[in-house]
Design a protein around this motif. Structure first.
Motif, PDB file in Angstrom:
ATOM      1  N   UNK A   1      87.140  81.308 -51.532  1.00 38.53           N
ATOM      2  CA  UNK A   1      87.424  79.992 -50.941  1.00 38.53           C
ATOM      3  C   UNK A   1      86.239  79.460 -50.144  1.00 38.53           C
TER       4      UNK A   1
ATOM      5  N   UNK B   1      82.385  76.701 -51.830  1.00 36.02           N
ATOM      6  CA  UNK B   1      81.825  75.340 -51.713  1.00 36.02           C
ATOM      7  C   UNK B   1      80.807  75.278 -50.584  1.00 36.02           C
ATOM      8  N   UNK B   2      81.213  75.793 -49.402  1.00 39.33           N
ATOM      9  CA  UNK B   2      80.335  75.699 -48.237  1.00 39.33           C
ATOM     10  C   UNK B   2      79.059  76.494 -48.466  1.00 39.33           C
TER      11      UNK B   2
ATOM     12  N   UNK C   1      76.723  74.762 -51.139  1.00 37.87           N
ATOM     13  CA  UNK C   1      76.042  73.542 -50.694  1.00 37.87           C
ATOM     14  C   UNK C   1      75.032  73.867 -49.606  1.00 37.87           C
TER      15      UNK C   1
ATOM     16  N   UNK D   1      78.889  75.277 -59.751  1.00 37.71           N
ATOM     17  CA  UNK D   1      80.339  75.414 -59.903  1.00 37.71           C
ATOM     18  C   UNK D   1      80.715  75.790 -61.336  1.00 37.71           C
TER      19      UNK D   1
END
Lengths: 205, 209
Positions: free
Chosen positions: A83, A86-87, A90, A133
């Protein structure tokens, strides 16, 4: 080896970032007015993809995936940090872009002159994050496949932006209906190019 | 100042037509095209974008006086990534099928240019409440285009809307066929181009030379 080549060809022609997934469309539409700058941005995208995607691949396999932390010891074996991806992705992309910009500025001012202005733009280009992704979704078997995927999708993007820039240069001499001028006609041409690229479907090495 | 003064109303309404993020400002095209083959994912995607843009606008607007200019992009990305992660987890929990269909495009809201554009252009210089309205307005303006494109693509491509068959069997018996081309990615571009065409034909001041 065969698999790596296959991924490479597939990511350029069949899973083309622009025509099949519409990634990086914002800069694709904004910077495609002439071939030279379009080529510059395209090369910068290839470069950043090839650097960031393998790094994210390693992070994914050894830190983020379910059970990826098993090498730290038994108590970490059933941890699932996906989870956070994403952080982490990026952050990696933004900092690598910053780093690359500084390194290029220091060691190759000529290259910085031609690529430098595009680099900050690239941190927020969806093609870069999209590449990471998709990598997460495709479950590559090794770092070689990840590198070939990143190189292939970068080249596919470069190909698309250079092609549309060349067409737009010629378009200035044609009589397009007024409301379609500029943005509208670029969309239609991209659509037509996408249909042409679909004829590569089913190619397999 | 009322909650919806004239200035604020403008902030909310403008993104629908005159400064629509997708067809006028050309922002957020990437995800706008990829999720529009069916109406349902398009609706879910629009809702997610409204939530993320509105709340990240508020957060950045609250922080606007404390963020150092040099690292503002990274701060914005982290705020956006956190909100998108939350949205993604919620979608996975309550709408698993749709979240599978949207695949990576929920994650790509982080780099959606609408988000970055609004944060840079509006949230950094305005109070939280107008920033919230601006976020909602832009999210809805984006969602509107998504829904229009998805409506035509699903209707012509599969003859259904939200999964329900709307084209009567009698038409198929008479020789009507679904247009398979509408489902394919390139047609999204062409449908958007048609929307731009209609929009600019009506608003002459937006035409380019």
């Amino acid at each position: 080896m065969e698999n790596i080549l296959n991924i490479f060809i597939k990511s350029i022609f069949i899973d083309n970032m622009v025509f099949a997934y519409f990634l990086g469309m914002c800069s694709y539409l904004a910077v495609s007015k002439n071939v030279k700058t379009a080529g510059g941005l395209g090369i910068a995208v290839v470069f950043v993809l090839v650097v960031t995607l393998p790094v994210n691949y390693l992070l994914e396999t050894y830190v983020l995936k379910a059970g990826a932390l098993a090498w730290l010891g038994k108590s970490f074996a059933d941890l699932d940090l996906s989870f956070l991806s994403f952080i982490i992705f990026i952050a990696v992309i933004a900092s690598i872009v910053q780093l690359v910009e500084m390194v290029i500025e220091k060691f190759s001012p000529a290259l910085y002159q031609s690529l430098g202005i595009f680099l900050p733009l690239i941190a927020v280009n969806c093609a870069i994050l999209g590449g990471s992704l998709f990598m997460q979704e495709k479950n590559f078997a090794g770092i070689g496949e990840a590198v070939s995927y990143s190189l292939g999708s970068g080249i596919g993007w470069l190909l698309a932006i250079v092609a549309i820039a060349a067409i737009r240069e010629k378009l200035q001499y044609s009589d397009v209906p007024k409301p379609l001028r500029g943005l509208g006609i670029t969309f239609i041409i991209t659509g037509l190019m996408g249909i042409a690229f679909m004829s590569f479907l089913g190619i397999k090495l | 100042m009322g909650l919806l003064s004239t200035g604020n109303k403008k902030v909310l309404i403008n993104p629908f037509s005159k400064s629509n993020p997708v067809i006028v400002l050309v922002l957020g095209i990437c995800s706008a095209l990829a999720v529009t083959a069916k109406l349902e994912p398009a609706l879910v995607m629009s809702a997610s974008v409204v939530v993320v843009v509105a709340f990240s606008n508020v957060i950045i607007s609250l922080l606007r006086n404390t963020i150092p200019g040099r690292i503002r992009i990274i701060v914005q990305l982290v705020v956006a990534a956190t909100l998108v992660t939350i949205v993604n987890e919620i979608l996975k929990a309550y709408a698993y099928d749709v979240s599978k269909q949207l695949s990576v495009f929920v994650g790509l809201i982080i780099t959606n240019c609408i988000l970055m554009g609004r944060l840079e252009a509006f949230a950094l210089g305005n109070k939280p409440w107008p920033a919230f309205l601006d976020g909602v307005g832009n999210g809805l303006g984006y969602g509107m285009i998504l829904v229009i494109v998805a409506f035509f693509r699903e209707l012509l491509g599969s003859g259904t809307l939200l999964g329900y068959r709307v084209i009567p069997q009698a038409l198929y018996d008479a020789g009507y066929m679904n247009n398979g081309l509408m489902i394919l990615p390139p047609m999204a571009l062409i449908v958007v181009a048609c929307i731009i065409w209609v929009h600019r034909a009506r608003n002459k001041d937006l035409q380019e030379n």
